[in-house]
Design a protein around this motif. Sequence first.
Motif, PDB file in Angstrom:
ATOM      1  N   GLN A 241       4.104   6.423 -21.849  1.00 11.94           N
ATOM      2  CA  GLN A 241       3.686   7.414 -22.829  1.00 11.94           C
ATOM      3  C   GLN A 241       3.970   8.829 -22.322  1.00 11.94           C
ATOM      4  OE1 GLN A 241       2.598   6.750 -25.846  1.00 11.94           O
ATOM      5  NE2 GLN A 241       2.363   4.524 -25.615  1.00 11.94           N
ATOM      6  N   SER A 242       4.210   9.752 -23.249  1.00 13.45           N
ATOM      7  CA  SER A 242       4.397  11.158 -22.900  1.00 13.45           C
ATOM      8  C   SER A 242       3.074  11.777 -22.489  1.00 13.45           C
ATOM      9  CB  SER A 242       4.965  11.923 -24.092  1.00 13.45           C
ATOM     10  OG  SER A 242       3.986  11.990 -25.130  1.00 13.45           O
ATOM     11  N   GLU A 244       1.567  14.231 -23.857  1.00 11.25           N
ATOM     12  CA  GLU A 244       0.760  14.473 -25.043  1.00 11.25           C
ATOM     13  C   GLU A 244       0.177  13.182 -25.606  1.00 11.25           C
ATOM     14  OE1 GLU A 244       1.776  15.951 -29.493  1.00 11.25           O
ATOM     15  OE2 GLU A 244       1.943  17.502 -27.937  1.00 11.25           O
ATOM     16  N   ALA A 245       1.001  12.154 -25.752  1.00 12.22           N
ATOM     17  CA  ALA A 245       0.529  10.883 -26.306  1.00 12.22           C
ATOM     18  C   ALA A 245      -0.517  10.245 -25.403  1.00 12.22           C
ATOM     19  CB  ALA A 245       1.704   9.939 -26.512  1.00 12.22           C
ATOM     20  N   ASP A 248      -3.822  12.055 -25.803  1.00 11.95           N
ATOM     21  CA  ASP A 248      -4.478  11.686 -27.061  1.00 11.95           C
ATOM     22  C   ASP A 248      -5.090  10.295 -26.987  1.00 11.95           C
ATOM     23  OD1 ASP A 248      -3.870  14.118 -28.187  1.00 11.95           O
ATOM     24  OD2 ASP A 248      -2.131  13.389 -29.313  1.00 11.95           O
ATOM     25  N   LEU A 249      -4.389   9.364 -26.355  1.00 12.58           N
ATOM     26  CA  LEU A 249      -4.915   8.009 -26.224  1.00 12.58           C
ATOM     27  C   LEU A 249      -6.185   7.988 -25.383  1.00 12.58           C
ATOM     28  CD1 LEU A 249      -1.586   6.025 -25.687  1.00 12.58           C
ATOM     29  CD2 LEU A 249      -3.215   5.676 -27.572  1.00 12.58           C
TER      30      LEU A 249
END
Length: 309
Positions: A241-242, A244-245, A248-249
């Motif tokens: 995942q990036s 940012e992602a 958020d997760l």
Amino acid sequence: MLPVVVVQGGAGYVPSEKSKASRAGVCAAARSGYVVLQSGGSSMDAVVEAVTKLENNPNFNAGCGSVLTTNGNVEMDAIVMDGKTLACGAVSAVRNIANPVQLARLVMDKTSHNCLTAHGANQFARAMGVPEVPQESLITEYSRMRWRKNLADDPNTAESQMGKMGTVGAVAVDIEGNVACATSTGGILNKMEGRVGDTPCIGCGGFADNQVGAVSTTGHGEAIMKVTLARLILFHMEQGQSAEAASDLGLAYMKSRVQGLAGVVTLDPHGHWAARFTSPQMAWAAAQKDTLHYGLLAGERFTQGIDEP
């Protein structure tokens, strides 16, 4: 892409009369950290410099401006972590120290321990020649006003939490690709004496690993500890995942699992970064490629030249 520094000034609610000062404060901290990186300094030098700037700014809940315990005292926590070696240092429930983040770095550099607490941390500070400051120099009128109001009101009401701001912190990656994080806090409003939150706990208040990235967290400390938020975000990054992602997760899991709100600044060794939060607001700023990015509200992102006033 390199170097990069990203700072956060605390997740929570920032009163409208303090919003301008909060934005200005994180921007100044990001600039200070970026200057260190531009001059060839390490990511660790940069995050300590940025967080020191925030600790010295009375608009933030760290150093001067820290919230008070139920007894009206200032007890502070801080952590630093070096992604190159996984070396780290932390202090908890420390008193009469202007810059706990600098003391945390001394714990990392000068001892074989990861964390020193309370009296022991202050004893170590004296041994290292770190000057103690009067507690009154760390207490602002605003902090004392909020302390008095919370003694009178139910501490769980929205009104009693007015102006609630959380932990401050920074992450950075230097020109060599080394990442680091630093986090510092006065804790939560009207906390019990001796309460230690997420900030000085590895994997909670921060984590840095050159193989993945770095995270500094802020928000509901007890909830952050339950999900080890910083390490959780880096786990998602390890899965591809990036920044940012992954942020958020991690934040979504914390909100759904333990009903806690938080904010994070995250980056990877290549200079991709994120500033994300589930709280109403979080002051943040990032410096990269001579450009300053900053915001406070959800979805807000301003940019300007790094040297613009």
